[in-house]
Design a protein around this motif. Structure first.
Motif, PDB file in Angstrom:
ATOM      1  N   THR A 560       0.827  -1.214   0.000  1.00  0.00           N
ATOM      2  CA  THR A 560       0.000   0.000   0.000  1.00  0.00           C
ATOM      3  C   THR A 560       0.858   1.259   0.000  1.00  0.00           C
ATOM      4  O   THR A 560       0.373   2.339  -0.340  1.00  0.00           O
ATOM      5  CB  THR A 560      -0.915   0.023   1.235  1.00  0.00           C
ATOM      6  N   GLU A 561       2.119   1.133   0.399  1.00  0.00           N
ATOM      7  CA  GLU A 561       3.000   2.289   0.556  1.00  0.00           C
ATOM      8  C   GLU A 561       4.076   2.392  -0.513  1.00  0.00           C
ATOM      9  O   GLU A 561       4.724   3.430  -0.646  1.00  0.00           O
ATOM     10  CB  GLU A 561       3.668   2.259   1.935  1.00  0.00           C
ATOM     11  N   GLY A 562       4.320   1.317  -1.247  1.00  0.00           N
ATOM     12  CA  GLY A 562       5.358   1.327  -2.261  1.00  0.00           C
ATOM     13  C   GLY A 562       4.990   0.422  -3.418  1.00  0.00           C
ATOM     14  O   GLY A 562       4.160  -0.487  -3.286  1.00  0.00           O
ATOM     15  N   ALA A 563       5.632   0.665  -4.569  1.00  0.00           N
ATOM     16  CA  ALA A 563       5.311  -0.100  -5.775  1.00  0.00           C
ATOM     17  C   ALA A 563       6.162  -1.356  -5.911  1.00  0.00           C
ATOM     18  O   ALA A 563       5.765  -2.297  -6.598  1.00  0.00           O
ATOM     19  CB  ALA A 563       5.492   0.777  -7.004  1.00  0.00           C
ATOM     20  N   VAL A 564       7.357  -1.358  -5.275  1.00  0.00           N
ATOM     21  CA  VAL A 564       8.254  -2.511  -5.377  1.00  0.00           C
ATOM     22  C   VAL A 564       8.783  -2.858  -3.996  1.00  0.00           C
ATOM     23  O   VAL A 564       8.751  -2.035  -3.072  1.00  0.00           O
ATOM     24  CB  VAL A 564       9.432  -2.227  -6.338  1.00  0.00           C
ATOM     25  N   ASN A 565       9.296  -4.080  -3.869  1.00  0.00           N
ATOM     26  CA  ASN A 565       9.918  -4.464  -2.605  1.00  0.00           C
ATOM     27  C   ASN A 565      11.399  -4.077  -2.618  1.00  0.00           C
ATOM     28  O   ASN A 565      11.882  -3.440  -3.551  1.00  0.00           O
ATOM     29  CB  ASN A 565       9.698  -5.952  -2.313  1.00  0.00           C
ATOM     30  N   HIS A 566      12.123  -4.500  -1.593  1.00  0.00           N
ATOM     31  CA  HIS A 566      13.519  -4.069  -1.455  1.00  0.00           C
ATOM     32  C   HIS A 566      14.432  -4.669  -2.513  1.00  0.00           C
ATOM     33  O   HIS A 566      15.592  -4.249  -2.645  1.00  0.00           O
ATOM     34  CB  HIS A 566      14.041  -4.410  -0.053  1.00  0.00           C
ATOM     35  N   LEU A 567      13.934  -5.630  -3.288  1.00  0.00           N
ATOM     36  CA  LEU A 567      14.710  -6.256  -4.358  1.00  0.00           C
ATOM     37  C   LEU A 567      14.281  -5.768  -5.741  1.00  0.00           C
ATOM     38  O   LEU A 567      14.706  -6.329  -6.753  1.00  0.00           O
ATOM     39  CB  LEU A 567      14.582  -7.779  -4.269  1.00  0.00           C
ATOM     40  N   GLY A 568      13.443  -4.750  -5.771  1.00  0.00           N
ATOM     41  CA  GLY A 568      13.011  -4.195  -7.044  1.00  0.00           C
ATOM     42  C   GLY A 568      11.895  -4.967  -7.714  1.00  0.00           C
ATOM     43  O   GLY A 568      11.482  -4.628  -8.838  1.00  0.00           O
ATOM     44  N   GLN A 569      11.362  -6.005  -7.061  1.00  0.00           N
ATOM     45  CA  GLN A 569      10.256  -6.779  -7.634  1.00  0.00           C
ATOM     46  C   GLN A 569       8.959  -5.982  -7.507  1.00  0.00           C
ATOM     47  O   GLN A 569       8.654  -5.425  -6.461  1.00  0.00           O
ATOM     48  CB  GLN A 569      10.132  -8.117  -6.907  1.00  0.00           C
ATOM     49  N   VAL A 570       8.176  -5.961  -8.571  1.00  0.00           N
ATOM     50  CA  VAL A 570       6.960  -5.163  -8.605  1.00  0.00           C
ATOM     51  C   VAL A 570       5.823  -5.897  -7.899  1.00  0.00           C
ATOM     52  O   VAL A 570       5.499  -7.045  -8.240  1.00  0.00           O
ATOM     53  CB  VAL A 570       6.562  -4.846 -10.058  1.00  0.00           C
ATOM     54  N   PHE A 571       5.225  -5.244  -6.901  1.00  0.00           N
ATOM     55  CA  PHE A 571       4.125  -5.859  -6.157  1.00  0.00           C
ATOM     56  C   PHE A 571       2.937  -6.150  -7.085  1.00  0.00           C
ATOM     57  O   PHE A 571       2.563  -5.327  -7.923  1.00  0.00           O
ATOM     58  CB  PHE A 571       3.646  -4.944  -5.029  1.00  0.00           C
ATOM     59  N   ASP A 572       2.345  -7.314  -6.893  1.00  0.00           N
ATOM     60  CA  ASP A 572       1.091  -7.681  -7.567  1.00  0.00           C
ATOM     61  C   ASP A 572      -0.043  -7.280  -6.632  1.00  0.00           C
ATOM     62  O   ASP A 572      -0.228  -7.883  -5.575  1.00  0.00           O
ATOM     63  CB  ASP A 572       1.073  -9.187  -7.838  1.00  0.00           C
ATOM     64  N   TYR A 573      -0.803  -6.261  -7.016  1.00  0.00           N
ATOM     65  CA  TYR A 573      -1.819  -5.727  -6.116  1.00  0.00           C
ATOM     66  C   TYR A 573      -3.206  -6.308  -6.378  1.00  0.00           C
ATOM     67  O   TYR A 573      -4.214  -5.761  -5.949  1.00  0.00           O
ATOM     68  CB  TYR A 573      -1.863  -4.195  -6.219  1.00  0.00           C
ATOM     69  N   GLN A 574      -3.250  -7.417  -7.072  1.00  0.00           N
ATOM     70  CA  GLN A 574      -4.537  -8.082  -7.290  1.00  0.00           C
ATOM     71  C   GLN A 574      -5.163  -8.427  -5.938  1.00  0.00           C
ATOM     72  O   GLN A 574      -4.491  -8.907  -5.035  1.00  0.00           O
ATOM     73  CB  GLN A 574      -4.330  -9.353  -8.112  1.00  0.00           C
ATOM     74  N   GLN A 575      -6.436  -8.127  -5.800  1.00  0.00           N
ATOM     75  CA  GLN A 575      -7.170  -8.355  -4.558  1.00  0.00           C
ATOM     76  C   GLN A 575      -6.574  -7.563  -3.392  1.00  0.00           C
ATOM     77  O   GLN A 575      -6.623  -7.989  -2.244  1.00  0.00           O
ATOM     78  CB  GLN A 575      -7.211  -9.850  -4.211  1.00  0.00           C
ATOM     79  N   GLY A 576      -5.970  -6.420  -3.705  1.00  0.00           N
ATOM     80  CA  GLY A 576      -5.437  -5.558  -2.651  1.00  0.00           C
ATOM     81  C   GLY A 576      -4.113  -6.012  -2.094  1.00  0.00           C
ATOM     82  O   GLY A 576      -3.717  -5.595  -1.008  1.00  0.00           O
ATOM     83  N   GLY A 577      -3.406  -6.854  -2.816  1.00  0.00           N
ATOM     84  CA  GLY A 577      -2.137  -7.378  -2.332  1.00  0.00           C
ATOM     85  C   GLY A 577      -2.376  -8.632  -1.515  1.00  0.00           C
ATOM     86  O   GLY A 577      -3.299  -8.701  -0.712  1.00  0.00           O
ATOM     87  N   TYR A 578      -1.564  -9.657  -1.722  1.00  0.00           N
ATOM     88  CA  TYR A 578      -1.797 -10.911  -1.015  1.00  0.00           C
ATOM     89  C   TYR A 578      -0.480 -11.654  -0.842  1.00  0.00           C
ATOM     90  O   TYR A 578       0.527 -11.357  -1.490  1.00  0.00           O
ATOM     91  CB  TYR A 578      -2.797 -11.779  -1.790  1.00  0.00           C
ATOM     92  N   LEU A 579      -0.502 -12.645   0.038  1.00  0.00           N
ATOM     93  CA  LEU A 579       0.670 -13.477   0.255  1.00  0.00           C
ATOM     94  C   LEU A 579       0.700 -14.590  -0.777  1.00  0.00           C
ATOM     95  O   LEU A 579      -0.314 -15.245  -1.035  1.00  0.00           O
ATOM     96  CB  LEU A 579       0.662 -14.074   1.666  1.00  0.00           C
ATOM     97  N   ASP A 580       1.866 -14.797  -1.359  1.00  0.00           N
ATOM     98  CA  ASP A 580       2.043 -15.884  -2.309  1.00  0.00           C
ATOM     99  C   ASP A 580       2.093 -17.196  -1.532  1.00  0.00           C
ATOM    100  O   ASP A 580       2.939 -17.375  -0.653  1.00  0.00           O
ATOM    101  CB  ASP A 580       3.336 -15.668  -3.102  1.00  0.00           C
ATOM    102  N   ALA A 581       1.206 -18.104  -1.860  1.00  0.00           N
ATOM    103  CA  ALA A 581       1.130 -19.377  -1.123  1.00  0.00           C
ATOM    104  C   ALA A 581       2.412 -20.181  -1.255  1.00  0.00           C
ATOM    105  O   ALA A 581       2.787 -20.939  -0.347  1.00  0.00           O
ATOM    106  CB  ALA A 581      -0.061 -20.194  -1.633  1.00  0.00           C
TER     107      ALA A 581
END
Length: 641
Positions: A560-581
């Motif tokens: 919700t606060e940034g577009a990428v994580n600390h490794l430059g990977q782009v967040f997938d915001y489908q369903q408001g962001g979720y944990l990858d199983a």
């Protein structure tokens, strides 16, 4: 390093406040130059003839031995590739003909610090059977061909900066990329090598407290995490420290600094990525990447593009590494958007051709398994915003938290003389030593709150802008003036908005902000220490101007606060962001990265390219060691430097 012979000229002691050269006199001076050259004797009486002849000379360019040698050196360095880094564009068109193929394993968008570093490091580990390419919006600039007159500089400004078409991108291949906004304008490099082509090359690391701010991801809160990556960038760019009192502007700035503070940390002779001497060159003048370079001539033209070949642009280091490792490099290709397909990404782009003042655009597309977006700030955010659809969902913070790194510019006028800040370009015997554009930094850091610290650097005026600033500052030889370049910690409150079909930066209240007023106070303090007057030029309007755009795709631990994580990977915001199983981590778009200044979530308060480089080295290290991409990369150690 051999020093130039003194010209024997006495310092110009003309009172700059009484010279006849002013803003209205710019056009008149052209007529006067013509009269002088035809023998108008009335101009001889008060010495105006000599001044006007010099002004006329600065308005003209041409070949020189230094330019010719720089161009020849570049071609010889890249002889194995036909004398250029860029591949023929026909190869890309041929590749794109089969729309259903996965044409490349890796596509890198852009060629600035983030993109070039990522490309170099990925290329060193990519398997020989896989293809990789760099897509650069601008053209390849050969040293010796950069613009060095005002007319040439104007002709190479990508965007119209005045009139009814203000802001439109009329000259898309110009090296000076201008973005006109309501509160802050952006100047960045446009060409193979990005900002390194026209920056001042100052290499600094920010206060470690910068990384402890809330917006930064926890993995980077300890600045020591980046130290080995900073060191790697410093080695690749062959950093050198400016010699003590090397030029008049360094000596005069040091003397002014002593009037303000005697603290050792206050005055810094900063490291820069310029070949000062022969220490990094072999007997054939080749650097560690095989590129032929020459020592700096102290001409002061870094920000117009180095026509001597002394500046360590990315075309002298990281880009040759990528090329040597098989990367295909395509220029004059502007990426518009990215489409997520089954198992790969489709990159939509436009090839730009400019002939006889006419611009033509041809669409094409290629597919790639892995895409690294490194178009710079705010371009990377704009590409992703234009790519968003049901398959590519991004964080709501995309396009927000944009920063100008607190950039501001001011001038000191009315000085006794001998400052010599006017560049003379790649013309031997045309001027006294000026030095690289920026050589020193003053650290105003007395306040306990680091966010109130301010950095002020010196600067020169390149040959291509010398006549303009001579008029604006009423200082024909630019010998009675000094430049102040400020950086600090703005609130990173800019955001991208689309107006009239173009992405622009919006930042309400910036021009009247407390930060800006604090910068003005420091400028006045330094001007007083110089014994001159603070001058704020409004000839170009009241907007701030930044050459260090940051953010828009900021790093964060929270989608919700940034577009990428600390490794430059782009967040997938489908369903408001979720944990990858599968991983237990926040979901990302697999194979989609951002690596450039747009991932920096706050202002840095110093010249940012070293930090952009260190973070990009870290992102690249993750990419080549990510198990998800293991089939692409060998286990062998990096090849090249």
């Amino acid at each position: 390093m051999p020093r130039q012979q003194s010209t024997g000229e006495k310092p110009n002691t003309v009172n700059p406040g009484k010279t006849s050269l002013n803003r209205r006199g710019v056009l008149k001076s052209a007529v006067a130059v013509g009269a002088a050259l035809t023998g108008n004797q009335s101009l001889h009486a008060d010495g105006r003839l000599g001044k006007l002849v010099k002004i006329g000379q600065r308005a003209r360019s041409g070949q020189s031995a230094l330019k010719q040698r720089a161009a020849s050196d570049y071609a010889r360095s890249l002889q194995a590739y036909g004398g250029r880094l860029a591949n023929p564009i026909r190869d890309l068109f041929r590749t794109s003909q089969n729309p259903d193929s996965v044409h490349f394993s890796v596509v890198v968008i852009g060629s600035g610090y983030g993109a070039s570093i990522a490309a170099a490091r990925i290329s060193q580990r990519l398997g020989d059977q896989y293809r990789m390419c760099i897509l650069e919006r601008g053209k390849e600039w050969v040293p010796g061909t950069f613009p060095d007159t005002f007319s040439a500089v104007s002709a190479n400004a990508s965007n119209v900066f005045a009139g009814p078409t203000k802001g439109q991108r009329a000259r898309p291949l110009g090296v000076f990329n201008l973005m006109m906004n309501d509160e802050v304008n952006i100047l960045s490099g446009n060409g193979l090598g990005g900002g390194s082509l026209i920056n001042a090359s100052i290499a600094l690391r920010p206060n470690s407290k910068v990384f402890q701010q809330q917006r930064w991801p926890a993995a980077l809160n300890n600045a020591e995490v980046l130290h080995p990556y900073y060191d790697r960038v410093a080695s690749a760019l062959s950093l050198s420290r400016t010699p003590f009192d090397q030029t008049p502007k360094v000596r005069i700035r040091r003397q002014a600094a002593e009037q303000i503070s005697r603290q050792p940390v206050f005055f810094d002779r900063s490291n820069i990525s310029v070949m000062y001497d022969y220490r990094y060159l072999d007997e054939e003048f080749r650097n560690s990447f095989g590129m032929i370079q020459r020592p700096c001539t102290l001409c002061g033209d870094c920000t117009n593009g180095c026509n001597v070949g002394a500046k360590n642009t990315l075309a002298m280091n990281y880009l040759p590494v990528a090329k040597h490792n098989g990367t295909e490099i395509y220029t004059q290709v502007e990426v518009n958007s990215i489409e997520k397909c089954a198992g790969y990404y489709r990159v939509h782009m436009t090839h730009i051709e400019e002939r006889n003042g006419q611009v033509s655009r041809t669409p094409l597309q290629v597919n790639s398994e892995l895409v690294v977006v490194g178009a710079g700030s705010p371009a990377s955010a704009a590409i992703l915003l234009d790519s968003q659809d049901e398959k590519l969902q991004f964080s709501p913070s995309l396009g927000r938290h944009w920063s100008g790194n607190g950039d501001a510019i001011g001038f000191v006028t009315g000085l006794p003389g001998g400052n010599n800040i006017g560049g003379f370009g790649a013309f031997q015997g045309q001027g006294k030593q000026v030095g690289p554009t920026v050589q020193t930094s003053l650290n105003f850091c007395d306040d306990e709150d680091f966010r109130k610290h301010l950095l002020i650097q010196d600067s020169s005026i390149p040959r291509g802008a010398k006549n303009l600033f001579s008029a604006l500052l009423r200082d024909p030889e630019l010998d009675h003036s000094m430049v102040m370049l400020g950086m600090g910690h703005d609130e990173s409150a800019g955001r991208l908005v689309k107006k009239m079909g173009r992405w622009q930066i919006k930042w309400e209240g910036l021009k009247s902000s407390a930060y800006r007023q604090r910068v003005f106070r420091h400028f006045e303090k330094l001007a007083k220490a110089h014994g001159g007057r603070y001058k704020r030029l409004k000839a170009f309007g009241d907007n701030l101007v930044t050459v260090h755009p940051l953010g828009g795709c900021g790093m964060s631990d929270e989608p919700t606060e940034g577009a990428v994580n600390h490794l430059g990977q782009v967040f997938d915001y489908q369903q408001g962001g979720y944990l990858d199983a599968g991983t237990g981590e926040l979901a990302v778009h697999r194979g989609l990265y951002v690596s450039d200044g747009s991932v920096i979530p706050t202002a840095l308060g110093v010249n940012p390219y070293m930090t952009i480089g260190a973070i990009s080295e870290r992102i690249a290290n993750h990419i080549v060691n990510n198990p998800e991409h293991s089939h692409l990369f060998s286990d062998s150690s990096f090849s090249g430097s």
